[in-house]
Every structure is written in structure tokens, then in C-alpha cells.
Motif scaffolding. Sequence first.
Motif, PDB file in Angstrom:
ATOM      1  N   PHE A 233      31.315  47.548  30.192  1.00 40.58           N
ATOM      2  CA  PHE A 233      30.645  47.338  31.102  1.00 40.58           C
ATOM      3  C   PHE A 233      32.253  47.064  32.246  1.00 40.58           C
ATOM      4  O   PHE A 233      32.822  45.278  32.143  1.00 40.58           O
ATOM      5  CB  PHE A 233      29.616  46.524  31.504  1.00 40.58           C
ATOM      6  CG  PHE A 233      28.516  47.346  30.835  1.00 40.58           C
ATOM      7  CD1 PHE A 233      27.507  48.261  31.314  1.00 40.58           C
ATOM      8  CD2 PHE A 233      27.991  46.837  29.412  1.00 40.58           C
ATOM      9  CE1 PHE A 233      26.412  48.835  31.136  1.00 40.58           C
ATOM     10  CE2 PHE A 233      26.682  47.882  29.329  1.00 40.58           C
ATOM     11  CZ  PHE A 233      26.145  48.237  29.717  1.00 40.58           C
ATOM     12  N   THR A 236      31.365  42.653  34.705  1.00 42.48           N
ATOM     13  CA  THR A 236      30.365  42.191  33.797  1.00 42.48           C
ATOM     14  C   THR A 236      31.317  40.766  32.930  1.00 42.48           C
ATOM     15  O   THR A 236      32.459  41.081  32.286  1.00 42.48           O
ATOM     16  CB  THR A 236      29.782  43.160  33.364  1.00 42.48           C
ATOM     17  OG1 THR A 236      29.587  44.334  34.210  1.00 42.48           O
ATOM     18  CG2 THR A 236      28.901  43.056  31.945  1.00 42.48           C
ATOM     19  N   ARG A 244      23.995  43.670  33.718  1.00 37.79           N
ATOM     20  CA  ARG A 244      23.687  45.107  33.682  1.00 37.79           C
ATOM     21  C   ARG A 244      22.724  45.181  33.589  1.00 37.79           C
ATOM     22  O   ARG A 244      22.442  46.363  32.468  1.00 37.79           O
ATOM     23  CB  ARG A 244      25.217  46.256  32.975  1.00 37.79           C
ATOM     24  CG  ARG A 244      26.575  45.653  33.869  1.00 37.79           C
ATOM     25  CD  ARG A 244      26.340  46.377  35.793  1.00 37.79           C
ATOM     26  NE  ARG A 244      27.742  45.933  35.961  1.00 37.79           N
ATOM     27  CZ  ARG A 244      27.733  45.082  37.065  1.00 37.79           C
ATOM     28  NH1 ARG A 244      27.045  44.193  37.869  1.00 37.79           N
ATOM     29  NH2 ARG A 244      28.867  44.510  37.049  1.00 37.79           N
ATOM     30  N   GLU A 247      21.457  49.184  33.004  1.00 32.50           N
ATOM     31  CA  GLU A 247      22.593  50.101  32.625  1.00 32.50           C
ATOM     32  C   GLU A 247      22.220  49.572  30.760  1.00 32.50           C
ATOM     33  O   GLU A 247      22.279  50.593  30.685  1.00 32.50           O
ATOM     34  CB  GLU A 247      23.461  49.972  32.870  1.00 32.50           C
ATOM     35  CG  GLU A 247      24.381  50.124  34.955  1.00 32.50           C
ATOM     36  CD  GLU A 247      24.245  49.367  35.917  1.00 32.50           C
ATOM     37  OE1 GLU A 247      23.243  48.161  35.052  1.00 32.50           O
ATOM     38  OE2 GLU A 247      24.900  49.116  36.390  1.00 32.50           O
TER      39      GLU A 247
END
Length: 262
Positions: A233, A236, A244, A247
Motif C-alpha cells: 500500500f 501507508t 486503508r 482497500e
Amino acid sequence: MLVHGIGRSLEDWQDAQDRLATTFRVVNVDLPGFGLTPKLRAKPGLPTFARAVVGVLDALGEHRPVHLMGNSLGGAVAMTVATTWPDRVASLVLVNSAGFGREANLPLRPMLYGVLSVLPVVGARFRPLAKEAGLRLNQALFADPAFATDERVRHAAKVGRQPDFRATFVGTLLSLGLPVVGSRAGWRRALLAAVVSAGKPALVVWGDRDTVLPVKHFHAAVAALPGVRSHLFPDTGHMPQIERVEEFTALAADFVTGVAVP
């Protein structure tokens, strides 16, 4: 089944739990001695935590193979369960997982301030330092410090005041080789070899701005685990399941749905 990291609690998985629970049965646990859960008599460490995870499943009467998702220390716990009780595990989702490198930037200064802040006479002098260090620690877990909300910081402080927290934290550090020499290679090599031998389907995810377990551990995990699925990611930190969440849960749900369970 969801497993949190060192010094943390099941609340780190709460947002992901709520989303995953619309499709799956989800079990979210505190490791003994962390969160708001008392410690066990056994010394803290991967074997004790792994036995506790299996104990929760037994207590719930859940004997089907489970999809274990672990963040940080929780990833190493998940791998320990998968290699010790392989019939209990269908797959692994390893989220910024311990076990793939020596470096680990752990919150020793906030812990020290926390200990000093509760001492008689001198404690009052250290309480402001403990509060500020706790805030900085929680902010450092995320690429975006706004995720260190007042609620999360207050809960982390509450967890840190739990009577068994300090002994469990220190005992866990010592069992892994931290902080003196970094994460010892011996247990990491043995665990990784056992994971490869077990051959469980695995998904490794990471945040590219993790300051606790750096991103080179992600690349080490991908290189070490044959056939692993992976996702990095961007922007992040150490907890993609928070930073996240949408996702991450979509990715994890797609992965576990595709795993054939006996």
C-alpha cells in the motif's frame, strides 16, 4: 480470525472486523496480557500466544480451518499457529508481519515514561512526558498522523495501564531478542522454514511508510514464501487494516474467498 500486534489490542482490527463480518464469521481477540485481557501463567511469547489463539477457537467450538490474519507480532503468532496446528489453519494474511527481518522500532521510551509516571513521589513529573510520548507513538504507526485519533490514544493509554501489560510487553520483547540485538535470527529462520514446509496459502500486505517494521521486510517475505500473493500500500504505515481499511478488507476478502478449505 484476527490477531493484533505487540502492546496493542483487538481494537486495532475493529474497523476491518465490521466490514469482514458482513460476509464471514469473524473472531477478534486480545492476546493474553495485552489489550484488556489478563496474562496467562506461561511466559509470554509466540508459543503461549499461539496456544491462546487455539484455545479461543476451542472455547467457541470452532474446529473448522480458519483464515488467520495477523498484524505485526500477530503475524508471527499466526504463522506459529499454522505450523503447530496446521489442520486448524486454512490460510494466512500477514499484515506488516514480524518475522522477516531484524529491525524493529519499538516504543521503549513511552513504556519507560509510563512506568515512571505511576511511581510514588516522582510519578507526577513524568505524566506529561508519558502522555506526549504516547501521542507521538500512536502517530508514528500511521503515514497520516490524523489516524491517531483522541479515542485511539486514550484507549492505548488504558491498555498500557492494564496490570499485566508491562510484564507481558517486556517478556515478549525478551523472548524475541529485542531490544538488545534486534529480532533474533534463530526463531525467525525456524519459523519461516516451518511456514514454507506447511505450504499454507498466504497473502502478505504492507505499508510502504512503515517506521516499525521497514518495507524491506515486505520484500524479504515475498522472496521467502513460494507462491505468496502480495500487495504494498502506498503512503501507508504499520497498520493498513486501519489506514486503508476499505482497500485492505476487499483485498483480504477476495483472497480468502479463493482459498479452497477442506
